[in-house]
Enzyme design. Sequence first.
Site, PDB file in Angstrom:
ATOM      1  N   ASP A 107      -3.319   4.064  -2.408  1.00 57.88           N
ATOM      2  CA  ASP A 107      -4.134   4.108  -1.052  1.00 57.88           C
ATOM      3  C   ASP A 107      -4.644   5.732  -1.785  1.00 57.88           C
ATOM      4  O   ASP A 107      -4.130   6.856  -2.365  1.00 57.88           O
ATOM      5  CB  ASP A 107      -3.881   4.576   0.153  1.00 57.88           C
ATOM      6  CG  ASP A 107      -5.544   4.115   1.295  1.00 57.88           C
ATOM      7  OD1 ASP A 107      -5.812   4.253   1.296  1.00 57.88           O
ATOM      8  OD2 ASP A 107      -4.708   5.970   1.879  1.00 57.88           O
ATOM      9  N   ASP A 146       0.489  -1.622   0.022  1.00 54.02           N
ATOM     10  CA  ASP A 146      -0.185  -0.422   0.315  1.00 54.02           C
ATOM     11  C   ASP A 146       0.980   1.061   0.079  1.00 54.02           C
ATOM     12  O   ASP A 146       2.276   1.240   0.830  1.00 54.02           O
ATOM     13  CB  ASP A 146      -0.698  -0.350   1.221  1.00 54.02           C
ATOM     14  CG  ASP A 146      -2.634  -0.436   0.588  1.00 54.02           C
ATOM     15  OD1 ASP A 146      -2.691   1.119   0.425  1.00 54.02           O
ATOM     16  OD2 ASP A 146      -2.782  -1.523   0.660  1.00 54.02           O
ATOM     17  N   HIS A 185     -11.214  -4.948   2.398  1.00 52.90           N
ATOM     18  CA  HIS A 185     -10.269  -4.797   3.811  1.00 52.90           C
ATOM     19  C   HIS A 185     -11.611  -3.907   4.047  1.00 52.90           C
ATOM     20  O   HIS A 185     -11.527  -3.261   5.202  1.00 52.90           O
ATOM     21  CB  HIS A 185      -9.240  -4.033   4.218  1.00 52.90           C
ATOM     22  CG  HIS A 185      -9.214  -3.045   3.543  1.00 52.90           C
ATOM     23  ND1 HIS A 185      -8.318  -2.316   2.296  1.00 52.90           N
ATOM     24  CD2 HIS A 185      -8.856  -2.260   3.747  1.00 52.90           C
ATOM     25  CE1 HIS A 185      -8.330  -1.593   1.847  1.00 52.90           C
ATOM     26  NE2 HIS A 185      -8.436  -0.596   3.379  1.00 52.90           N
ATOM     27  N   ASP A 186     -12.683  -2.925   3.699  1.00 54.62           N
ATOM     28  CA  ASP A 186     -13.450  -2.181   3.421  1.00 54.62           C
ATOM     29  C   ASP A 186     -14.441  -2.142   3.153  1.00 54.62           C
ATOM     30  O   ASP A 186     -16.226  -1.614   3.890  1.00 54.62           O
ATOM     31  CB  ASP A 186     -12.659  -0.060   2.464  1.00 54.62           C
ATOM     32  CG  ASP A 186     -11.901  -0.369   3.579  1.00 54.62           C
ATOM     33  OD1 ASP A 186     -11.364   0.152   4.704  1.00 54.62           O
ATOM     34  OD2 ASP A 186     -11.268   0.603   2.290  1.00 54.62           O
ATOM     35  N   GLU A 227      -7.596   3.842  -5.546  1.00 54.33           N
ATOM     36  CA  GLU A 227      -7.885   3.782  -4.788  1.00 54.33           C
ATOM     37  C   GLU A 227      -8.742   4.463  -5.419  1.00 54.33           C
ATOM     38  O   GLU A 227      -8.892   6.137  -4.585  1.00 54.33           O
ATOM     39  CB  GLU A 227      -7.924   3.331  -3.001  1.00 54.33           C
ATOM     40  CG  GLU A 227      -9.394   3.291  -2.135  1.00 54.33           C
ATOM     41  CD  GLU A 227      -9.356   3.870  -1.460  1.00 54.33           C
ATOM     42  OE1 GLU A 227     -10.238   3.403  -0.487  1.00 54.33           O
ATOM     43  OE2 GLU A 227      -8.016   4.270  -0.732  1.00 54.33           O
TER      44      GLU A 227
END
Length: 589
Positions: free
Chosen positions: A219, A107, A360-361, A283
Amino acid sequence: MSPHATNLYHKREWWKEATFYQIYPASFKDSNGDGLGDLPGILSKIPYLASLGVDVVWISPMFDSPQKDMGYDISNYEDVYAPYGTISDMEAIISSCHAHNLKIILDLVVNHTSDQHAWFKESRSSRSNPKRDWYFWEPARWVDDDVEGGKKRIPPTNWRSYFAGGTWTWDEGTEEYYLHLYDSSQPDLNWETEDCRKAIYDSAMRFWLDKGIDGFRVDTVNKYSKVLPFRDAPITDPKSEWQPAAENWCNGPRIHEFIREMNEEVLSKYTAFDGLPLVTVGELSLTPEPEGVLRYVSAKERELDMVFQFDLTHLGQGDGFGGKYDFVPWKLPELKRIVEKWQCFIESTDGWTTVFNENHDNGRSIDRFGNGAPEWREKSAKMLALWLAALAGTLFLYQGQEIGMLNAPEEWGIEEYKDVESMNHHREAVQLSESGVDSTRKERVVKGLQLMARDHARLPFQWNGSVNGGFSTGKPWMRAHDLYKEINAESQKKEADSVLSWYKQLLRLREEHKDVFIYGAFELLDPENVSTFVFRKHYGDKTALVALNFTSEPQPARGMDYMTLLISSYAKAKEGVLQPYEGRVYIKY
């Protein structure tokens, strides 16, 4: 789109054909019994990942951090969070991935740092510090106080944070506010400052590229450029003093300049371990139009290889801000239109897309798009897997998806939830309910969290039927799912018809027929059908037909007689009928 259009003109790239596997370090595998996943635990499972058939391992933040937001609040880009392990452990993981012919990406979290990062500590030490403008600092505004009289201090803008509340925090030491789009412990970096950007490139990027990683998941990639000078957002939520303000910090005026510079200064100077190009996936939130997405992923723009666009995983969510966890019921045609939009997006362009329904969100896909009831969960998992495997674009899987992991049970209390976003939204809902401003807010938010909270994806991985699912011999940082004895990797390895075995089979099939599945053009059939999702994929003279039953009732299966059945998620397909939560693929050359 022409029903026989193809994507023949898309250049073949290794990362387009790869399957990526996301690891959430805290919840993957604990090697030392302290209840927290760690890097030695990840290292021990690299052979498992290789056997699954994935190509790239993506490790979510393992950098040094106070862990206010599970590592997305980084205090040192050049070190590892000590409970996870050491730099040497990361070097061993990189080496092991490459030895197993797996690439590895990390990330890149550079919209913000932790407030414990040395840069921010310097920045807040005085208004004259050289790093003051590495973050956003603004003076207070003063308005009439209608209650106490005189003047009162208010923040520079009325923006609402992603994590509830406002986006500005008062610093007593220097008597100014600092900006944070997320938690108050995550101050935003100021990309307008050249020295700040150079430090990011050195510390967050070159440090790890020099150790041999093969790219980045970037990210919050479209938030680095803010609209300046700062201004209030219009009042669209009269019940709150904080207003959604994405137009002021999302896809800002210099964002493409910044990303191109990142490529020119850093990424273009490196290759993956085998000499192939690095890979980047961004993202990209709050960018609903294909034209806006294409600016980031057009090959000629040389910005990002691909992005995550979140129309699908946000299906059923509220407005993304105050109403995020107000569940909005949806029907299958809405999901189809989203898939069609982003499948057809890459046709007649030089852009690329991603395929995913978990990360993961978000809550687990079986509970959100299938049926987690005992009699249907495995069938749902297989049908959903087939849906993804047949779509064009780069496939991303999230840990536990390959064994059919589920959301936390509804009977778990809110005290089992740990995520800062969940907690902030719940706290706000309690306040609004108890004050009478919105009397049903707490009830609505609890129901929304039970389905969509980020916490569901963060339950410990279920490796076997031993205590805590084999994740840890100690007390896990998050409670292990109640069904770990029934749903775990070890038992599924032994079963030829398990969800795990099905994923392995599908990944082989996707590779074998990559021309039509990965590069093929998309044609949606029967778009208004509320029970089945049927589409064709075209590549040259080759056609695949995918039929998916999203219900627990049998559904008619028509128009498939002229094609050869390639695979069904049931052991035996029935002529003319799609069985409950069945997925099939037919092929014609």
